[in-house]
Design an enzyme around this catalytic site. Structure first.
Site, short mmCIF file in Angstrom:
data_model
loop_
_atom_site.label_atom_id
_atom_site.label_comp_id
_atom_site.label_asym_id
_atom_site.label_seq_id
_atom_site.Cartn_x
_atom_site.Cartn_y
_atom_site.Cartn_z
NE ARG A 96 -2.62 1.77 -1.08
CZ ARG A 96 -3.10 1.48 -2.28
NH1 ARG A 96 -3.93 0.47 -2.45
NH2 ARG A 96 -2.74 2.18 -3.33
CE LYS A 131 -0.38 28.05 -4.49
NZ LYS A 131 -1.38 28.56 -5.45
CE LYS A 163 3.72 34.79 -3.88
NZ LYS A 163 3.08 33.47 -3.87
CD GLU A 195 2.58 37.95 -6.08
OE1 GLU A 195 2.34 36.74 -6.17
OE2 GLU A 195 2.18 38.65 -5.11
CG ASP A 217 -0.58 36.78 -8.71
OD1 ASP A 217 -0.63 35.57 -8.99
OD2 ASP A 217 -1.28 37.29 -7.80
#
Length: 282
Positions: A96, A131, A163, A195, A217
């Protein structure tokens, strides 16, 4: 190996087995040997074979693993990705966890390849993001590469990415150019990306010496084209936000150098893989 280093494979095995596999130990003879074939039940790009191999190795180093399709290869539905030979109990205990790694990582590689293919003749590279599943970033980023993508920063420590929230804490753009120059002087070899949320920011960033990449962005293709036309001093452009298989070619056609897609690692569907076992003598 550093004994204090986190081992995601060991952690996954501990999560699944703990102090024993009750079913296998009760029903499967201790000395029975078997061969197990891990089969793709749908077309896929292979990734995760090294992780799956390590699963079986940690359970029983005597288990023999043969990889039929290497990471990055295309496997057709019904194809054998790898073959495992050894004690049946050992194979069953790793089944598994090995399949979990493979289904997840093949899924990432397959989705990445779809984005790469969708871009077609355009030069833009497909980038991943941070992410990722906690503890599995190295595996998932390797799967992106297997699919033909390119790794963005691995973590917060290996490049600069300023950012919107950083700018909000900094207090705006008035002295931002000075801070970039200071950073470049202190860290001359670090990659610096910023960004831009709108055209005004993007135009301002193009004029600042020391920036390597401007991240555009959630901009429309027409806006991206307008910014890319301002390219100077070898600066590169990355498009991000709302990139899908339907629109990635349009975005790539704007002339950006990179297209980053969080979905590669946070939304890739798992590939259906299975282990088929047969007992063997000797």
């Amino acid at each position: 190996m550093n004994p204090n280093r986190y081992d995601p494979i060991a952690a996954a095995l501990q999560e699944d087995i703990r102090d024993g596999d009750i079913t296998t130990d009760f029903f499967v003879p201790e000395t029975l040997r078997a061969v197990g074939r891990i089969i793709a039940r749908e077309n896929a790009v292979v990734a995760g074979t090294r992780a799956a191999t390590e699963v079986f190795r940690q359970i029983d180093p005597a288990t023999d693993v043969h990889i039929s399709w290497e990471d990055g290869d295309n496997v057709a539905s019904g194809g054998t990705i790898m073959e495992v030979r050894g004690i049946a109990r050992s194979i069953l205990k790793g089944e598994r966890v090995a399949l979990n790694f493979l289904q997840r990582l093949c899924g990432i590689a397959t989705l990445t390849r779809q984005f790469v293919d969708a871009i077609g003749e355009h030069a833009a590279k497909v980038l991943d993001t941070r992410k990722t599943s906690p503890g599995l970033r190295a595996f998932e980023k390797a799967a992106v590469v297997a699919g033909g993508g390119v790794n963005h920063r691995f973590g917060l420590y290996d490049m600069v990415l300023v950012k919107d929230n950083h700018l909000a804490m900094f207090g705006g753009l008035s002295s931002f150019a000075d801070r970039i120059r200071q950073l470049r002087a202190e860290r001359p070899n670090i990659r610096i990306e910023v960004e831009a949320e709108n055209l005004e920011q993007a135009r301002a960033f193009v004029e600042i010496e020391g920036i390597d990449v401007i991240l555009l962005d959630n901009m429309a293709p027409a806006q991206i084209r307008e910014v890319v036309a301002l390219r100077r001093n070898g600066i590169k452009f990355e498009a991000s936000g709302g990139i899908t298989l339907k629109n990635v070619k349009r975005v790539a056609a704007t002339g950006v150098d990179y297209v980053s897609v969080g979905a590669l690692t946070n939304a890739a569907p798992a590939i259906d893989v299975a282990l088929e076992m047969t007992p063997v003598s000797g």
